[in-house]
Scaffold this motif. Sequence first.
Motif, PDB file in Angstrom:
ATOM      1  N   ALA A   1       0.873  -1.195   0.000  1.00  0.00           N
ATOM      2  CA  ALA A   1       0.000   0.000   0.000  1.00  0.00           C
ATOM      3  C   ALA A   1       0.898   1.229   0.000  1.00  0.00           C
ATOM      4  O   ALA A   1       1.942   1.232   0.667  1.00  0.00           O
ATOM      5  CB  ALA A   1      -0.899   0.006   1.236  1.00  0.00           C
ATOM      6  N   TYR A   2       0.518   2.237  -0.739  1.00  0.00           N
ATOM      7  CA  TYR A   2       1.393   3.419  -0.791  1.00  0.00           C
ATOM      8  C   TYR A   2       0.614   4.725  -0.849  1.00  0.00           C
ATOM      9  O   TYR A   2      -0.547   4.757  -1.256  1.00  0.00           O
ATOM     10  CB  TYR A   2       2.360   3.361  -1.978  1.00  0.00           C
ATOM     11  CG  TYR A   2       1.743   3.264  -3.341  1.00  0.00           C
ATOM     12  CD1 TYR A   2       1.980   2.155  -4.154  1.00  0.00           C
ATOM     13  CD2 TYR A   2       0.938   4.285  -3.849  1.00  0.00           C
ATOM     14  CE1 TYR A   2       1.429   2.060  -5.426  1.00  0.00           C
ATOM     15  CE2 TYR A   2       0.378   4.197  -5.123  1.00  0.00           C
ATOM     16  CZ  TYR A   2       0.625   3.079  -5.897  1.00  0.00           C
ATOM     17  OH  TYR A   2       0.074   2.972  -7.156  1.00  0.00           O
ATOM     18  N   ASP A   3       1.299   5.762  -0.386  1.00  0.00           N
ATOM     19  CA  ASP A   3       0.909   7.165  -0.594  1.00  0.00           C
ATOM     20  C   ASP A   3       2.104   7.783  -1.301  1.00  0.00           C
ATOM     21  O   ASP A   3       3.180   7.906  -0.710  1.00  0.00           O
ATOM     22  CB  ASP A   3       0.739   7.893   0.761  1.00  0.00           C
ATOM     23  CG  ASP A   3      -0.686   7.887   1.260  1.00  0.00           C
ATOM     24  OD1 ASP A   3      -1.561   7.331   0.565  1.00  0.00           O
ATOM     25  OD2 ASP A   3      -0.921   8.403   2.373  1.00  0.00           O
TER      26      ASP A   3
ATOM     27  N   ILE B   1      -5.494  -3.988  -6.570  1.00  0.00           N
ATOM     28  CA  ILE B   1      -6.765  -4.272  -5.900  1.00  0.00           C
ATOM     29  C   ILE B   1      -7.561  -2.986  -5.699  1.00  0.00           C
ATOM     30  O   ILE B   1      -8.766  -2.932  -5.865  1.00  0.00           O
ATOM     31  CB  ILE B   1      -6.511  -4.914  -4.502  1.00  0.00           C
ATOM     32  CG1 ILE B   1      -5.706  -6.202  -4.642  1.00  0.00           C
ATOM     33  CG2 ILE B   1      -7.803  -5.166  -3.763  1.00  0.00           C
ATOM     34  CD1 ILE B   1      -6.421  -7.274  -5.436  1.00  0.00           C
ATOM     35  N   GLN B   2      -6.845  -1.927  -5.343  1.00  0.00           N
ATOM     36  CA  GLN B   2      -7.410  -0.592  -5.216  1.00  0.00           C
ATOM     37  C   GLN B   2      -6.379   0.371  -5.796  1.00  0.00           C
ATOM     38  O   GLN B   2      -5.268  -0.039  -6.150  1.00  0.00           O
ATOM     39  CB  GLN B   2      -7.689  -0.234  -3.751  1.00  0.00           C
ATOM     40  CG  GLN B   2      -8.790  -1.049  -3.108  1.00  0.00           C
ATOM     41  CD  GLN B   2      -9.044  -0.645  -1.660  1.00  0.00           C
ATOM     42  OE1 GLN B   2      -8.303   0.153  -1.080  1.00  0.00           O
ATOM     43  NE2 GLN B   2     -10.085  -1.203  -1.067  1.00  0.00           N
ATOM     44  N   ARG B   3      -6.740   1.665  -5.864  1.00  0.00           N
ATOM     45  CA  ARG B   3      -5.805   2.626  -6.481  1.00  0.00           C
ATOM     46  C   ARG B   3      -4.384   2.516  -5.928  1.00  0.00           C
ATOM     47  O   ARG B   3      -3.407   2.564  -6.676  1.00  0.00           O
ATOM     48  CB  ARG B   3      -6.315   4.052  -6.269  1.00  0.00           C
ATOM     49  CG  ARG B   3      -7.190   4.516  -7.412  1.00  0.00           C
ATOM     50  CD  ARG B   3      -7.558   5.978  -7.302  1.00  0.00           C
ATOM     51  NE  ARG B   3      -8.953   6.129  -7.697  1.00  0.00           N
ATOM     52  CZ  ARG B   3      -9.946   6.442  -6.870  1.00  0.00           C
ATOM     53  NH1 ARG B   3      -9.700   6.662  -5.594  1.00  0.00           N
ATOM     54  NH2 ARG B   3     -11.186   6.555  -7.292  1.00  0.00           N
ATOM     55  N   SER B   4      -4.283   2.374  -4.591  1.00  0.00           N
ATOM     56  CA  SER B   4      -2.912   2.335  -4.048  1.00  0.00           C
ATOM     57  C   SER B   4      -2.700   1.086  -3.199  1.00  0.00           C
ATOM     58  O   SER B   4      -1.963   1.113  -2.198  1.00  0.00           O
ATOM     59  CB  SER B   4      -2.668   3.606  -3.237  1.00  0.00           C
ATOM     60  OG  SER B   4      -3.710   3.794  -2.313  1.00  0.00           O
ATOM     61  N   LEU B   5      -3.333  -0.001  -3.624  1.00  0.00           N
ATOM     62  CA  LEU B   5      -3.198  -1.268  -2.893  1.00  0.00           C
ATOM     63  C   LEU B   5      -3.038  -2.409  -3.908  1.00  0.00           C
ATOM     64  O   LEU B   5      -3.834  -2.536  -4.841  1.00  0.00           O
ATOM     65  CB  LEU B   5      -4.455  -1.512  -2.047  1.00  0.00           C
ATOM     66  CG  LEU B   5      -4.353  -2.592  -0.988  1.00  0.00           C
ATOM     67  CD1 LEU B   5      -3.698  -2.025   0.275  1.00  0.00           C
ATOM     68  CD2 LEU B   5      -5.734  -3.134  -0.612  1.00  0.00           C
TER      69      LEU B   5
ATOM     70  N   ASP C   1     -11.144   2.722  -1.627  1.00  0.00           N
ATOM     71  CA  ASP C   1     -11.168   3.586  -2.819  1.00  0.00           C
ATOM     72  C   ASP C   1     -12.587   4.145  -2.835  1.00  0.00           C
ATOM     73  O   ASP C   1     -13.543   3.394  -3.049  1.00  0.00           O
ATOM     74  CB  ASP C   1     -10.972   2.765  -4.109  1.00  0.00           C
ATOM     75  CG  ASP C   1      -9.543   2.700  -4.576  1.00  0.00           C
ATOM     76  OD1 ASP C   1      -8.683   3.294  -3.901  1.00  0.00           O
ATOM     77  OD2 ASP C   1      -9.279   2.022  -5.592  1.00  0.00           O
TER      78      ASP C   1
ATOM     79  N   GLN D   1      -2.168   5.897   6.071  1.00  0.00           N
ATOM     80  CA  GLN D   1      -1.963   6.504   4.762  1.00  0.00           C
ATOM     81  C   GLN D   1      -3.292   7.150   4.361  1.00  0.00           C
ATOM     82  O   GLN D   1      -4.301   6.993   5.051  1.00  0.00           O
ATOM     83  CB  GLN D   1      -1.556   5.455   3.714  1.00  0.00           C
ATOM     84  CG  GLN D   1      -0.197   4.840   3.938  1.00  0.00           C
ATOM     85  CD  GLN D   1       0.181   3.804   2.873  1.00  0.00           C
ATOM     86  OE1 GLN D   1      -0.624   3.429   2.024  1.00  0.00           O
ATOM     87  NE2 GLN D   1       1.416   3.331   2.927  1.00  0.00           N
TER      88      GLN D   1
END
Lengths: 94, 94
Positions: free
Chosen positions: A7-9, A31-35, B9, B32
């Motif tokens: 996961a990231y920002d 899986i998601q925008r940042s996952l 999301d 995050q």
Amino acid sequence: MPYIVVAYDISDDRKRLEVCEKLKSMGFTRIQRSLYIARGGSSKAKDVARALQRYIDRSTDSVLVMVIPREVLEKTITIGVNRVEINEQSYGVI
Amino acid sequence: MPYIVVAYDISDDRKRLEVCEKLKSMGFTRIQRSLYIARGGSSKAKDVARALQRYIDRSTDSVLVMVIPREVLEKTITIGVNRVEINEQSYGVI
């Protein structure tokens, strides 16, 4: 075999795109925008963390790399759009 | 006691803000932009999922609620800004 969740920002758009492409090249599924998720254990988790370091501005950005047992994923509650698939082929392993 | 990770999301800005406030009111800490963590197990995870459902557009949005053992969190690799704290007081339990 466990799974790896990343996961990231990341504030910079270009860096974020590069990380997205890097993760996909390492067999991760978004899986998601940042996952992202892939099959793999601690050694692959370290490889991923090492590979992502060069994209990260340590003063603003955040990346988490978590190794989770399969049963954690199986018990995950999802609402809405669900891209989490748990089967042998669902996530590439490199 | 395990931990609960919530990742989302959510496209609508107002809904996203409401979910943020709801999670904080339930004792979650923002790790995050779209990732939160609290102490708790499967029953609290179900409570959280139930509480968030009303905010979610199931055709566009995605919420994951994952119960992770403490050792998974302890072994989490972090790069850059790290708000993951693992101690008895770090996350409220409701």
